[in-house]
Scaffold this active site. Structure first.
Site, short mmCIF file in Angstrom:
data_model
loop_
_atom_site.label_atom_id
_atom_site.label_comp_id
_atom_site.label_asym_id
_atom_site.label_seq_id
_atom_site.Cartn_x
_atom_site.Cartn_y
_atom_site.Cartn_z
N ARG A 43 0.71 -1.37 -0.15
CA ARG A 43 0.06 -0.12 -0.03
C ARG A 43 0.86 1.16 -0.02
NH1 ARG A 43 -3.40 2.93 4.25
NH2 ARG A 43 -5.44 3.50 3.28
N ILE A 69 -7.43 7.45 -0.84
CA ILE A 69 -7.23 6.00 -0.85
C ILE A 69 -8.02 5.40 0.27
CG2 ILE A 69 -5.09 5.98 0.77
CD1 ILE A 69 -3.97 3.66 -0.92
N SER A 70 -8.84 4.37 -0.17
CA SER A 70 -9.60 3.72 0.69
C SER A 70 -9.06 3.12 1.91
CB SER A 70 -10.48 2.71 0.14
OG SER A 70 -11.32 3.38 -1.00
N GLN A 71 -9.93 3.13 3.10
CA GLN A 71 -9.36 2.52 4.29
C GLN A 71 -9.28 1.31 4.07
OE1 GLN A 71 -12.32 2.77 7.31
NE2 GLN A 71 -11.18 2.00 8.72
#
Ligand code: SAH
Length: 228
Positions: A43, A69-71
């Protein structure tokens, strides 16, 4: 790509990633394939270097252009919800963003298509996914409200931004038995929804409250520095 950059050091190391996976298990993520993908996907390479030390915290982070950016928990939850009834073969993602969720899906489905409306994010994600060897993914600069008809029907659709209602085009592009996982609502109150296409219509399940950026129509083609 440089081996050390890929595997990470210090706050991006294997131990830090293991801690994130442990947290996701504690929060109820069960699918071993999904957990393994979270563990093995770097990530830190999807975000700005200045934020890399926070890459394995379970939070959304800015990626420019007012987007995030998504969790990791949400990525894992949505992927798990999409895969719950078995493996998928032809999947559409709306809202590529930095390409992190795309990379997770790429490891799990053989045919994957992803659309992003902001050209600069689309181009950046394309380069990154190529560097990571996810070459079977097809990305497009387009408006996800329309879906991507040429490759439909999809047995899975995942949307990473929230519209007020489920877009009709996405429902029409679902195969029989196909599943759509997406947030729906306004800026204050959203719910994660799973819609399954059945013989007689569409079955809806509520998966809990969430918080996403809005799904917006139209394209952003300025590849300049705005928003960064
Ligand atoms: N999973 C992505 C989430 C990014 S945020 C990640 O982890 O990086 C959601 C993304 O959806 C943003 O990049 C936003 O630009 C995009 N988006 C919003 N509306 C869209 C639309 N109509 N079509 C395609 N992408 C859209």
């Amino acid at each position: 790509m440089n081996e050390q950059r890929l595997s990470g050091v210090g706050m991006t190391s294997a131990r830090t990633r293991d801690r994130l996976v442990q947290r996701l298990i504690e929060q109820g993520i069960r699918n071993p394939q999904v957990l393994e993908c979270i563990r093995s996907t770097p990530r830190h390479l999807f975000i700005d270097e200045a934020l890399a030390s926070r890459a394995y915290e379970d939070t959304a982070l800015p990626i420019g252009f007012g987007q995030t950016i998504s969790q990791p928990y949400i990525v894992a939850r949505m992927t798990e919800a999409l895969l719950e009834a078995g493996p998928l073969h032809n999947v559409l993602e709306v809202g590529t963003g930095c390409g992190y969720q795309t990379a997770i899906l790429a490891a799990l489905v053989p045919r994957l298509y992803s659309i992003e409306r902001i050209e600069a994010l689309h181009l950046r994600a394309q380069q990154r996914l190529q560097e990571l060897g996810a070459t079977h993914v097809r990305l497009r600069h387009g408006d996800g409200y329309e879906g991507w008809r040429a490759n439909a029907p999809y047995d899975g659709v995942l949307v990473a931004a929230a519209p007020p209602e489920v877009p009709e085009a996405l429902l029409r592009q679902l195969a029989p038995g196909g599943r759509l996982v997406m947030p729906v609502g306004d800026d204050r109150k959203q719910v994660l929804l799973r819609v399954t296409r059945r013989d007689g219509g569409y079955e809806r399940e509520m998966l809990g409250p969430v918080s996403f950026v809005p799904l917006q129509s139209g394209l952003v083609s300025d590849t300049g520095t705005a928003g960064r």
